[in-house]
Scaffold this motif. Structure first.
Motif, PDB file in Angstrom:
ATOM      1  N   VAL A 154     -31.625 -27.386  11.400  1.00  0.00           N
ATOM      2  CA  VAL A 154     -31.489 -28.719  12.030  1.00  0.00           C
ATOM      3  C   VAL A 154     -31.587 -29.853  11.013  1.00  0.00           C
ATOM      4  O   VAL A 154     -32.301 -29.769  10.019  1.00  0.00           O
ATOM      5  CB  VAL A 154     -32.578 -28.952  13.121  1.00  0.00           C
ATOM      6  N   SER A 155     -30.847 -30.901  11.289  1.00  0.00           N
ATOM      7  CA  SER A 155     -30.999 -32.208  10.653  1.00  0.00           C
ATOM      8  C   SER A 155     -30.029 -33.137  11.349  1.00  0.00           C
ATOM      9  O   SER A 155     -28.872 -32.757  11.587  1.00  0.00           O
ATOM     10  CB  SER A 155     -30.657 -32.161   9.165  1.00  0.00           C
ATOM     11  N   GLN A 156     -30.503 -34.328  11.690  1.00  0.00           N
ATOM     12  CA  GLN A 156     -29.597 -35.275  12.350  1.00  0.00           C
ATOM     13  C   GLN A 156     -28.621 -35.886  11.360  1.00  0.00           C
ATOM     14  O   GLN A 156     -27.676 -36.560  11.739  1.00  0.00           O
ATOM     15  CB  GLN A 156     -30.383 -36.371  13.093  1.00  0.00           C
ATOM     16  N   LYS A 157     -28.848 -35.621  10.069  1.00  0.00           N
ATOM     17  CA  LYS A 157     -27.942 -36.171   9.062  1.00  0.00           C
ATOM     18  C   LYS A 157     -26.765 -35.209   8.879  1.00  0.00           C
ATOM     19  O   LYS A 157     -26.959 -33.999   8.766  1.00  0.00           O
ATOM     20  CB  LYS A 157     -28.698 -36.355   7.752  1.00  0.00           C
ATOM     21  N   GLY A 158     -25.564 -35.754   8.855  1.00  0.00           N
ATOM     22  CA  GLY A 158     -24.377 -34.917   8.673  1.00  0.00           C
ATOM     23  C   GLY A 158     -24.184 -34.544   7.209  1.00  0.00           C
ATOM     24  O   GLY A 158     -24.622 -35.261   6.304  1.00  0.00           O
ATOM     25  N   GLY A 159     -23.549 -33.401   6.988  1.00  0.00           N
ATOM     26  CA  GLY A 159     -23.133 -33.017   5.643  1.00  0.00           C
ATOM     27  C   GLY A 159     -24.254 -32.645   4.689  1.00  0.00           C
ATOM     28  O   GLY A 159     -24.070 -32.692   3.471  1.00  0.00           O
ATOM     29  N   GLY A 195     -36.522 -40.122   4.470  1.00  0.00           N
ATOM     30  CA  GLY A 195     -36.420 -40.851   5.738  1.00  0.00           C
ATOM     31  C   GLY A 195     -35.832 -39.957   6.822  1.00  0.00           C
ATOM     32  O   GLY A 195     -36.293 -39.947   7.963  1.00  0.00           O
ATOM     33  N   THR A 196     -34.862 -39.143   6.464  1.00  0.00           N
ATOM     34  CA  THR A 196     -34.214 -38.220   7.402  1.00  0.00           C
ATOM     35  C   THR A 196     -35.222 -37.190   7.898  1.00  0.00           C
ATOM     36  O   THR A 196     -35.277 -36.868   9.085  1.00  0.00           O
ATOM     37  CB  THR A 196     -33.098 -37.437   6.660  1.00  0.00           C
ATOM     38  N   VAL A 197     -36.012 -36.690   6.968  1.00  0.00           N
ATOM     39  CA  VAL A 197     -36.938 -35.604   7.307  1.00  0.00           C
ATOM     40  C   VAL A 197     -37.967 -36.058   8.343  1.00  0.00           C
ATOM     41  O   VAL A 197     -38.308 -35.322   9.266  1.00  0.00           O
ATOM     42  CB  VAL A 197     -37.652 -35.112   6.025  1.00  0.00           C
ATOM     43  N   GLY A 198     -38.421 -37.302   8.199  1.00  0.00           N
ATOM     44  CA  GLY A 198     -39.421 -37.833   9.132  1.00  0.00           C
ATOM     45  C   GLY A 198     -38.933 -37.759  10.570  1.00  0.00           C
ATOM     46  O   GLY A 198     -39.678 -37.353  11.470  1.00  0.00           O
ATOM     47  N   ARG A 199     -37.669 -38.068  10.795  1.00  0.00           N
ATOM     48  CA  ARG A 199     -37.133 -38.063  12.166  1.00  0.00           C
ATOM     49  C   ARG A 199     -37.021 -36.643  12.715  1.00  0.00           C
ATOM     50  O   ARG A 199     -37.286 -36.401  13.886  1.00  0.00           O
ATOM     51  CB  ARG A 199     -35.772 -38.759  12.207  1.00  0.00           C
ATOM     52  N   VAL A 200     -36.640 -35.697  11.860  1.00  0.00           N
ATOM     53  CA  VAL A 200     -36.549 -34.296  12.334  1.00  0.00           C
ATOM     54  C   VAL A 200     -37.947 -33.798  12.710  1.00  0.00           C
ATOM     55  O   VAL A 200     -38.131 -33.174  13.760  1.00  0.00           O
ATOM     56  CB  VAL A 200     -35.976 -33.360  11.245  1.00  0.00           C
ATOM     57  N   LEU A 201     -38.911 -34.087  11.841  1.00  0.00           N
ATOM     58  CA  LEU A 201     -40.272 -33.614  12.101  1.00  0.00           C
ATOM     59  C   LEU A 201     -40.805 -34.185  13.417  1.00  0.00           C
ATOM     60  O   LEU A 201     -41.430 -33.486  14.207  1.00  0.00           O
ATOM     61  CB  LEU A 201     -41.203 -34.038  10.961  1.00  0.00           C
ATOM     62  N   LYS A 202     -40.528 -35.463  13.651  1.00  0.00           N
ATOM     63  CA  LYS A 202     -40.996 -36.109  14.879  1.00  0.00           C
ATOM     64  C   LYS A 202     -40.369 -35.443  16.115  1.00  0.00           C
ATOM     65  O   LYS A 202     -41.062 -35.133  17.093  1.00  0.00           O
ATOM     66  CB  LYS A 202     -40.605 -37.593  14.821  1.00  0.00           C
ATOM     67  N   ALA A 203     -39.046 -35.194  16.032  1.00  0.00           N
ATOM     68  CA  ALA A 203     -38.352 -34.554  17.160  1.00  0.00           C
ATOM     69  C   ALA A 203     -38.914 -33.144  17.393  1.00  0.00           C
ATOM     70  O   ALA A 203     -39.165 -32.736  18.533  1.00  0.00           O
ATOM     71  CB  ALA A 203     -36.857 -34.488  16.887  1.00  0.00           C
ATOM     72  N   ALA A 204     -39.130 -32.408  16.306  1.00  0.00           N
ATOM     73  CA  ALA A 204     -39.631 -31.029  16.437  1.00  0.00           C
ATOM     74  C   ALA A 204     -41.036 -31.022  17.045  1.00  0.00           C
ATOM     75  O   ALA A 204     -41.357 -30.184  17.898  1.00  0.00           O
ATOM     76  CB  ALA A 204     -39.620 -30.334  15.085  1.00  0.00           C
ATOM     77  N   LEU A 205     -41.871 -31.978  16.622  1.00  0.00           N
ATOM     78  CA  LEU A 205     -43.230 -32.037  17.166  1.00  0.00           C
ATOM     79  C   LEU A 205     -43.208 -32.343  18.659  1.00  0.00           C
ATOM     80  O   LEU A 205     -43.997 -31.802  19.440  1.00  0.00           O
ATOM     81  CB  LEU A 205     -44.047 -33.108  16.430  1.00  0.00           C
ATOM     82  N   GLU A 206     -42.261 -33.199  19.058  1.00  0.00           N
ATOM     83  CA  GLU A 206     -42.154 -33.544  20.475  1.00  0.00           C
ATOM     84  C   GLU A 206     -41.730 -32.317  21.296  1.00  0.00           C
ATOM     85  O   GLU A 206     -42.290 -32.032  22.346  1.00  0.00           O
ATOM     86  CB  GLU A 206     -41.136 -34.674  20.623  1.00  0.00           C
TER      87      GLU A 206
END
Ligand SMILES: Nc1ncnc2c1ncn2[C@@H]1O[C@H](COP(=O)(O)OP(=O)(O)OP(=O)(O)O)[C@@H](O)[C@H]1O
Ligand SMILES: [Mg+2]
Length: 259
Positions: free
Chosen positions: A8-13, A159-170
């Motif tokens: 997973v990652s919300q960042k493309g490519g 910065g990208t990683v922070g958002r993935v971690l937050k989503a995964a924790l939720e």
């Protein structure tokens, strides 16, 4: 019983699909039974293994429509990689993409039911997700044992990683208490570039032992996978990209047997 891992990652490519295909191929070459599951409706994974386009075989959408069973949509990837299989989405049109996303929106758990049926037959199941934190990614995170995040070695990647971690924790809190971290993988590294060195240091300092020791270099041979429609180890075992994914597969097997 196999391990279910979402990439997973919300960042493309950043290398999600490349990692699914090439890591999966290398683990299968090391005698593991590996299944790749495409949840991204853009079909990037199917393209990498020559399964995109009409009449290439049934896929996940056919299971979600109840017109195929999970076992019917598992396809072999390559004659020289007999332990590697793939489940494509088999989405051909915008209308089918909308249908697929609506099914997942109304019933996220359906993906979990399909994967749970397939799980006992494999050592590793990697799920390729789209570059968004939306229904396919949430459906994957709600089901898997752990998740893996490719991090492209570039400025501001933390910065990208922070958002993935937050989503995964939720998702962990709401739907999947067992959800763990499989690992963070640094991709497209250029050891000569100053910013790669800085990104590697920063990521290791923040995410510590969760970061794989293997770095995947930027390698034009890896970028050929979607055109050649086969994993890099099938056409250039000696390329830096192939060597890195083999090293990563060995690192994973060492860590798996050590725990
Ligand atoms: N290590 C690498 N070196 C050079 N090119 C790479 C490398 N890894 C991936 N690529 C290429 O970079 C592009 C993006 O990679 P990939 O499709 O794996 O990313 P992705 O995260 O799945 O993207 P998306 O989020 O859009 O699905 C592809 O053209 C791929 O072939
Ligand atoms: Mg992709």
């Amino acid at each position: 019983m196999g391990q279910l891992i979402a990439i997973v990652s919300q960042k493309g490519g950043v290398g999600k699909t490349s990692t699914a295909v090439n890591l999966g191929a290398c683990l299968s070459a090391l005698k593991q039974k590996v299944l790749l599951v495409e949840l991204d409706p853009q079909c990037g994974l199917a393209k990498c293994v020559g399964l995109d386009g009409p009449n290439k075989g049934a896929g996940l959408i056919d299971v979600l429509r109840d017109s195929a069973s999970p076992a019917d949509v598992v396809h072999p990837v390559h004659p020289r990689l007999p332990r590697l299989w793939v489940v494509p989405t088999n989405i051909q049109t915008m209308a089918e993409e909308t249908e697929y996303l609506t099914i997942l929106h109304n019933n996220m758990a359906v993906v979990g039911r399909v994967l749970t049926q397939l799980k006992p037959s494999y050592d590793f199941i990697f799920i390729d997700t789209p570059p968004r934190l939306d229904n396919p990614t949430y459906a994957a995170l709600a089901t898997v044992d752990s998740y893996m995040v490719p991090i492209q070695c570039e400025y501001a990647s933390m910065g990208t990683v922070g958002r993935v971690l937050k989503a995964a924790l939720e998702v962990k809190r709401l739907y999947n208490a067992k959800l763990g971290i499989f690992g963070f993988l640094l991709t497209m590294a250029d050891k000569k570039a100053g910013f790669t060195v800085r990104v590697v240091q920063e990521v290791r300092q923040y995410l510590k032992h969760h970061v794989f020791r293997t770095l995947v270099p930027r390698d034009p041979r890896l970028a050929e996978v979607p055109f050649r429609q086969e994993p890099v180890i099938a056409y250039d075992m000696q390329s830096p990209g192939a060597k890195a994914y083999i090293q990563l597969a060995r690192e994973i097997l060492r860590d798996t047997t050590a725990t």
